[in-house]
Design a protein around this motif. Structure first.
Motif, PDB file in Angstrom:
ATOM      1  N   LEU A   1       4.828  -3.162   5.395  1.00 46.78           N
ATOM      2  CA  LEU A   1       4.445  -1.758   5.371  1.00 46.78           C
ATOM      3  C   LEU A   1       3.968  -1.380   6.764  1.00 46.78           C
ATOM      4  CD1 LEU A   1       3.813   0.889   3.815  1.00 46.78           C
ATOM      5  CD2 LEU A   1       1.508  -0.034   3.442  1.00 46.78           C
ATOM      6  N   MET A   2       4.515  -0.296   7.301  1.00 47.68           N
ATOM      7  CA  MET A   2       4.092   0.204   8.608  1.00 47.68           C
ATOM      8  C   MET A   2       3.198   1.414   8.388  1.00 47.68           C
ATOM      9  SD  MET A   2       6.501   1.430  11.783  1.00 47.68           S
ATOM     10  CE  MET A   2       5.811   1.714  13.416  1.00 47.68           C
ATOM     11  N   VAL A   3       2.038   1.399   9.030  1.00 46.09           N
ATOM     12  CA  VAL A   3       1.096   2.506   8.896  1.00 46.09           C
ATOM     13  C   VAL A   3       0.797   3.067  10.280  1.00 46.09           C
ATOM     14  CG1 VAL A   3       0.069   1.567   6.788  1.00 46.09           C
ATOM     15  CG2 VAL A   3      -0.919   0.979   9.013  1.00 46.09           C
ATOM     16  N   ASP A   4       0.404   4.322  10.316  1.00 40.78           N
ATOM     17  CA  ASP A   4       0.071   4.930  11.603  1.00 40.78           C
ATOM     18  C   ASP A   4      -1.331   4.489  12.032  1.00 40.78           C
ATOM     19  OD1 ASP A   4      -1.782   6.437  10.215  1.00 40.78           O
ATOM     20  OD2 ASP A   4      -0.581   8.253  10.190  1.00 40.78           O
ATOM     21  N   GLU A   5      -1.815   5.062  13.133  1.00 42.29           N
ATOM     22  CA  GLU A   5      -3.069   4.608  13.704  1.00 42.29           C
ATOM     23  C   GLU A   5      -4.273   4.906  12.831  1.00 42.29           C
ATOM     24  OE1 GLU A   5      -2.225   8.711  15.470  1.00 42.29           O
ATOM     25  OE2 GLU A   5      -1.146   6.928  14.808  1.00 42.29           O
TER      26      GLU A   5
ATOM     27  N   ALA B   1       0.886   5.438   5.485  1.00 48.23           N
ATOM     28  CA  ALA B   1       2.156   4.727   5.407  1.00 48.23           C
ATOM     29  C   ALA B   1       3.290   5.587   5.950  1.00 48.23           C
ATOM     30  CB  ALA B   1       2.436   4.336   3.965  1.00 48.23           C
ATOM     31  N   ILE B   2       4.092   5.008   6.868  1.00 49.93           N
ATOM     32  CA  ILE B   2       5.210   5.771   7.441  1.00 49.93           C
ATOM     33  C   ILE B   2       6.553   5.080   7.242  1.00 49.93           C
ATOM     34  CG2 ILE B   2       3.843   7.028   9.141  1.00 49.93           C
ATOM     35  CD1 ILE B   2       4.522   4.919  11.188  1.00 49.93           C
TER      36      ILE B   2
ATOM     37  N   LEU C   1       6.594   7.017  -0.004  1.00 47.48           N
ATOM     38  CA  LEU C   1       5.352   6.687   0.705  1.00 47.48           C
ATOM     39  C   LEU C   1       4.486   7.921   0.912  1.00 47.48           C
ATOM     40  CD1 LEU C   1       6.768   4.254   3.421  1.00 47.48           C
ATOM     41  CD2 LEU C   1       5.625   3.643   1.283  1.00 47.48           C
ATOM     42  N   LYS C   2       5.110   9.018   1.291  1.00 45.24           N
ATOM     43  CA  LYS C   2       4.454  10.332   1.403  1.00 45.24           C
ATOM     44  C   LYS C   2       3.173  10.296   2.258  1.00 45.24           C
ATOM     45  CE  LYS C   2       6.212  11.883  -3.070  1.00 45.24           C
ATOM     46  NZ  LYS C   2       5.873  12.349  -4.440  1.00 45.24           N
ATOM     47  N   LEU C   3       3.208   9.487   3.304  1.00 43.92           N
ATOM     48  CA  LEU C   3       2.063   9.420   4.221  1.00 43.92           C
ATOM     49  C   LEU C   3       0.745   9.068   3.523  1.00 43.92           C
ATOM     50  CD1 LEU C   3       2.784  12.444   6.583  1.00 43.92           C
ATOM     51  CD2 LEU C   3       3.249  10.015   6.991  1.00 43.92           C
ATOM     52  N   ARG C   4       0.840   8.358   2.413  1.00 43.23           N
ATOM     53  CA  ARG C   4      -0.385   7.923   1.730  1.00 43.23           C
ATOM     54  C   ARG C   4      -0.867   6.601   2.314  1.00 43.23           C
ATOM     55  NH1 ARG C   4       1.609   8.128  -4.365  1.00 43.23           N
ATOM     56  NH2 ARG C   4       3.504   7.377  -3.332  1.00 43.23           N
TER      57      ARG C   4
ATOM     58  N   THR D   1       2.856   0.057  20.584  1.00 37.30           N
ATOM     59  CA  THR D   1       2.189   0.841  21.623  1.00 37.30           C
ATOM     60  C   THR D   1       1.778   2.215  21.128  1.00 37.30           C
ATOM     61  OG1 THR D   1       4.348   1.599  22.417  1.00 37.30           O
ATOM     62  CG2 THR D   1       3.412  -0.370  23.461  1.00 37.30           C
ATOM     63  N   ASN D   2       2.423   2.707  20.057  1.00 37.19           N
ATOM     64  CA  ASN D   2       2.084   4.039  19.563  1.00 37.19           C
ATOM     65  C   ASN D   2       0.874   4.027  18.625  1.00 37.19           C
ATOM     66  OD1 ASN D   2       3.098   2.940  17.232  1.00 37.19           O
ATOM     67  ND2 ASN D   2       4.991   4.154  17.217  1.00 37.19           N
ATOM     68  N   GLY D   3       0.238   2.874  18.487  1.00 32.90           N
ATOM     69  CA  GLY D   3      -0.967   2.802  17.669  1.00 32.90           C
ATOM     70  C   GLY D   3      -0.733   2.421  16.227  1.00 32.90           C
ATOM     71  N   SER D   4       0.536   2.338  15.805  1.00 34.41           N
ATOM     72  CA  SER D   4       0.814   1.972  14.421  1.00 34.41           C
ATOM     73  C   SER D   4       0.633   0.470  14.223  1.00 34.41           C
ATOM     74  CB  SER D   4       2.233   2.393  14.033  1.00 34.41           C
ATOM     75  OG  SER D   4       3.174   1.792  14.893  1.00 34.41           O
ATOM     76  N   ASN D   5       0.512   0.069  12.967  1.00 31.53           N
ATOM     77  CA  ASN D   5       0.280  -1.331  12.623  1.00 31.53           C
ATOM     78  C   ASN D   5       1.129  -1.712  11.429  1.00 31.53           C
ATOM     79  OD1 ASN D   5      -2.103  -1.862  14.487  1.00 31.53           O
ATOM     80  ND2 ASN D   5      -2.906  -0.155  13.286  1.00 31.53           N
ATOM     81  N   PHE D   6       1.245  -3.015  11.206  1.00 28.34           N
ATOM     82  CA  PHE D   6       2.014  -3.529  10.081  1.00 28.34           C
ATOM     83  C   PHE D   6       1.100  -4.273   9.114  1.00 28.34           C
ATOM     84  CE2 PHE D   6       5.265  -3.334  13.450  1.00 28.34           C
ATOM     85  CZ  PHE D   6       6.225  -2.569  12.796  1.00 28.34           C
ATOM     86  N   LEU D   7       1.437  -4.178   7.841  1.00 31.20           N
ATOM     87  CA  LEU D   7       0.786  -4.986   6.821  1.00 31.20           C
ATOM     88  C   LEU D   7       1.849  -5.859   6.172  1.00 31.20           C
ATOM     89  CD1 LEU D   7      -0.985  -2.189   6.903  1.00 31.20           C
ATOM     90  CD2 LEU D   7      -2.038  -3.168   4.863  1.00 31.20           C
ATOM     91  N   SER D   8       1.655  -7.155   6.255  1.00 34.69           N
ATOM     92  CA  SER D   8       2.594  -8.104   5.653  1.00 34.69           C
ATOM     93  C   SER D   8       2.169  -8.393   4.222  1.00 34.69           C
ATOM     94  CB  SER D   8       2.617  -9.401   6.473  1.00 34.69           C
ATOM     95  OG  SER D   8       3.322 -10.415   5.784  1.00 34.69           O
TER      96      SER D   8
END
Length: 442
Positions: free
Chosen positions: A156-160, A164-165, A183-186, A243-250
């Protein structure tokens, strides 16, 4: 050792790295000024020899909400376990910064904890309930998406600020989502709750909600969540990869491994039970009796309290076996075991099959008159029980009981002295005609 660590702690001040060193019993030994800057609640309070639990209590008193404060002791104990067992660094939000913490063992000397600020928190990170301040990345690079889609793990990729994106197909399957549009940005907590919306909430789900809430604030360390249909997933947040501040959840499906662990746990418990229980009666076996006797003997010696023992034997048991058969003899032993187990339920007491038709009852904090009174009650219950079948008819069963008690200076001897006294009293009861109680004289 301390003389070496103190200059290191001062040197780390110049790198803006906080350090606190604890001994093998989790007592504070050394810390630097940066530690007090990171955690001002400790200034004027932390001291050499302070338990890490006290350190954690001040920390959590500053961070937990009013509704979380009743659970502070749980947070503290879990923090101690993380401190002792941490193998990799993790990050958490602290005041206006993201902080990375590492913990390393120092062998027999204890453990060192190190903290370093990684980045200022973006606007909105302090309040994840209402994140609405920064433009979001709306897509992931095609080559990155292709690589992540090939993974067996859910990603799951999430913004800063945690919305969820994007997610790969494995993640969508794990959480029952038809496509990334769902996902609807939730944030992940909302997606997790949705996965359970048509299911009956379980205790595991409720516990997972609390765990998820905690790790949203103290992220970095892996944690396991319950999914519907008795499935389990291990979640790890991977920060600082974009670099854009997003992160991943495994998200790794650990259902099979967890089931294997549970099966192994049950098997281990079963084997341990077999090692200490008598197969026929379900009572403790001789091995377990010897272990508990030694333990209770030492406790009685320390606390200067009496320790009593009943030795019971079924009268004419060989004749019962020869006349009515071994299955009937087994039934006699099981019925006697049931009477003992139901009557002897005081905390600390133990009922064991000592061997053959002989049983032992260990009675901590019980003097000789009280033990003898209990023995007589048991004898009467056995004498009054009805046992038999259409082949045997009604068979009269009786038992003989020897009672012994060790107290005072007698507790300086060995445990065999108490067993010998009870055995001699048992033989005295048999020589005197059976179906009676005999008490050992000091």
């Amino acid at each position: 050792m301390i003389s070496i660590l103190k200059p290191i702690a001062v040197a780390l001040d110049q790198l803006e790295v906080a350090i606190c060193i604890f001994d093998a019993e989790d007592k504070a030994l050394v810390w630097n000024d940066t530690f007090l800057q990171f955690f001002p609640e400790h200034a004027g309070h932390v001291h050499v020899g302070e338990d890490y639990r006290d350190n954690l209590r001040r920390f959590y008193l500053q961070r937990l909400s009013a509704e979380e404060l009743p659970q502070i002791d749980r947070y503290i104990e879990e923090g101690v376990l993380r401190h002792r067992n941490q193998l990799r660094a993790f990050e958490f939000d602290h005041h206006d910064y993201r902080v990375r913490v590492a913990s390393l063992p120092l062998g027999a000397y204890g453990r060192v904890r190190l903290w370093r600020k990684t980045a200022p928190l973006l606007t909105g990170m302090q309040d994840r309930i209402n994140p609405d301040t920064k433009p979001l990345p709306t897509q992931i690079l095609p080559d990155t998406a292709m690589a992540l889609e090939s993974l067996a793990d859910g990603i799951l990729m999430v913004d800063e600020i945690g919305r969820a994106i994007w997610a790969n197909h494995t993640f969508l399957e794990l959480y029952g989502l038809p496509s990334t549009d769902a996902l609807k940005l939730r944030d992940f907590a909302q997606l997790y709750t949705q996965a359970w919306q048509h299911e009956v909430p379980t205790a595991e789900y409720v516990a997972s909600l609390g765990l998820l809430k905690e790790h949203q604030r103290f992220s970095g360390a892996p944690y396991v969540l319950a999914l519907p249909n008795n499935r389990w997933v291990r979640v790890v947040e991977l920060r600082g990869t974009q670099t854009n501040g997003s992160n991943f959840l495994s998200h790794v499906d650990v259902t099979e491994s967890r089931q294997q662990q549970e099966a192994l746990k049950q098997l281990t418990q079963h084997l341990e039970s077999l090692a200490i229980k008598d197969a026929l009666t379900g009572l403790a076996n001789r091995r377990r009796f010897d272990e508990v006797l030694e333990s209770e003997w030492q406790r009685a010696h320390r606390s200067k309290t009496p320790l009593s023992l009943l030795m019971l034997d079924v009268d004419h048991f060989k004749r019962l076996n020869d006349t009515h058969g071994h299955p009937f003899g087994d039934e006699v032993l099981k019925r006697l075991a049931s009477i003992l187990a139901h009557r002897i339920q005081r905390t600390g007491s133990l009922v064991a099959r000592y061997g053959g038709e002989e049983f032992a009852v260990l009675l901590p904090d019980t003097d000789l008159p009280s033990a003898a009174k209990l023995a007589e009650f048991i004898r009467q219950q056995v004498e009054n029980m009805s046992l038999g079948n259409e082949n045997t008819g009604l068979v009269r069963i009786t038992i003989s009981i020897g009672v012994a008690c060790a107290s005072g200076t007698a507790l300086t001897a060995s445990t065999t002295a108490l067993v010998d006294m009870a055995d001699r009293a048992l033989y005295q009861a048999k020589r005197s005609g059976r179906n009676q109680v005999a008490a050992a004289t000091p």
